[in-house]
Design an enzyme around this catalytic site. Structure first.
Site, PDB file in Angstrom:
ATOM      1  N   ASP A 327       0.861  -1.192   0.000  1.00  0.00           N
ATOM      2  CA  ASP A 327       0.000   0.000   0.000  1.00  0.00           C
ATOM      3  C   ASP A 327       0.889   1.230   0.000  1.00  0.00           C
ATOM      4  OD1 ASP A 327      -1.887   1.989   0.368  1.00  0.00           O
ATOM      5  OD2 ASP A 327      -3.059   0.844   1.815  1.00  0.00           O
ATOM      6  N   ARG A 329      -0.128   4.394  -0.421  1.00  0.00           N
ATOM      7  CA  ARG A 329      -0.857   5.637  -0.183  1.00  0.00           C
ATOM      8  C   ARG A 329      -0.326   6.403   1.027  1.00  0.00           C
ATOM      9  NH1 ARG A 329      -6.790   3.113  -0.220  1.00  0.00           N
ATOM     10  NH2 ARG A 329      -5.591   1.482   0.844  1.00  0.00           N
TER      11      ARG A 329
END
EC number: 4.1.99.12
Length: 397
Positions: A327, A329
């Site tokens: 991930d 983000r």
């Protein structure tokens, strides 16, 4: 428990050292940190003796590019996205390993007049490339070092070293507090550095606001840009969200395939529409739409990940095979947008614990997690199980 950022800046300006700890939900580690331009043999020897970790030099992207410091590996699988370059020694050094020679290399890496030919590759000093935007974009020690250097008015580079206990385990806050007191070092947190920068800097700009009637109700659409990467974001706002009461918030990452094309590979589209329905039903809330396609890897790379999933890899394994963290983000931009809208306390629509930690790290208060679970279908059942088992998403399957 912790000293102020101003105390840390004063210590660094005087040529001293500080201790910096990150979030307990991230690495939960402490690093010694000093300015690269003031690094001395004593600095390096202290870090090696009392830190016991790897001695690294965080740099700006511009300096790393100018010195032609290529990535250590072409495809990183580090879950925290630590951006190591090839290791170096200064060309004047012999073996490069002594505290004297490593200090010379550290200072040279910070020098705006240094040239690529001034360094031998590989070496004994490990440059790291900080994200533009610093801790407001990535809450890591690398970015903290460059941010502190800038706040001191120094050359934008630092020298850091992880701190381990004598038994080889990582030192946590209680041990770091003892070490800081023993050596008269300010102990500060990246969370406090983020808060400090947020009080003095703003990286998002509210560009325009319009009325947006939708099939779920009437919203105000507020368009933002940011000075870090220039990306655009949109906040769909319902009602008065700046009155101090906790606000229902959904931070939604762009998903062209799910949001627009109705892909069944993921639950993004149903989550988007369910969140809008729930905000409309409450009469007050915000849906923040962020340009973070494919958990941050982009549309084409998401397609490449889908191709690997068709070959048997799960969503996490596919990202890692492509050289990306599971991930990618970051939530600093979204946090600033929420604060610009007047939001401090929120009820967050999410199943993702990383999103909770990411937003709380930017001085937002999540008073409640509101689940946003969609019914699994055959096409996304494995995907949802992987999110629960490997990414820690709070799902009942």
């Amino acid at each position: 428990m912790f000293e102020s950022i101003d105390e840390a800046i004063t210590q660094l300006k005087a040529g001293g050292m500080i201790l910096v700890v990150d979030d307990e939900d991230r690495e939960n580690e402490g690093d010694f940190l000093a300015l690269a331009e003031t690094a001395s043999p004593e600095t390096i020897n202290f870090m090696a003796t009392h830190g016991r970790g790897l001695i690294c030099v965080p740099l700006t992207e511009e300096q790393a590019e100018r010195l032609q410091l290529g990535q250590m590996v072409s495809h990183s699988t580090d879950p925290h996205g630590t951006a190591f370059t090839v290791s170096v020694d200064h060309s004047h050094t012999t073996t490069g390993i002594s505290a004297f020679e490593r200090a010379e290399t550290v200072r040279a890496l910070a020098d705006a007049n240094a040239q690529p030919s001034d360094f031998k590759r590989p070496g004994h000093v490990f440059p790291l490339v900080a994200k533009n935007g610093g801790v407001l974009r990535r809450a890591g020690h690398t970015e903290a070092a460059v941010d502190f250097a800038k706040l001191c008015g120094a050359k934008p580079a630092g020298v850091i070293c992880e701190v381990m206990n004598e038994d080889g385990s990582m030192a946590r806050v209680p041990e770091l507090r003892i070490i800081a007191d023993q050596h008269n070092l300010p102990l500060v947190t990246i969370k406090d550095l983020i808060a400090y920068r947020r009080k003095t800097e703003k990286v998002v700009t509210r560009e325009v606001a319009i009325s947006l009637p939708t099939e779920y109700g009437d919203f105000k659409a507020v368009g933002y840009t940011n000075t870090i990467d220039g990306k655009e974001s949109v906040a769909l706002v319902k009602g008065d969200v700046g009155n101090g009461e906790p606000v229902l918030v959904r931070v939604h990452s762009e998903c062209l395939t799910g949001d627009v094309f109705g892909s069944k590979r993921c639950d993004c589209g149903p989550q988007l529409h369910a969140a809008l329905k729930q905000i409309e039903a409450e009469g007050r809330g915000v849906l923040l739409y962020m340009k973070q396609e494919g958990r941050g890897i982009g549309l084409i790379n998401k397609f490449r990940a889908y191709k690997l999933q068709e070959e048997g890899y799960d969503t996490v394994e596919a990202n890692e095979r492509l050289g990306f963290p599971a991930d990618l983000r970051e939530y600093g931009i979204g946090a600033q947008i929420l604060r610009d809208l007047g939001i401090r306390d929120m009820r967050l629509l999410t199943n993702n614990p990383r999103k909770i930690a990411g937003l709380e790290g930017y001085d937002l208060n999540i008073v409640e997690r509101v689940p946003l679970q969609m019914e699994a279908v055959a096409e996304n059942e494995r995907y949802l199980h992987t999110k629960r088992e490997k990414l820690g998403h709070m799902l009942n399957l």
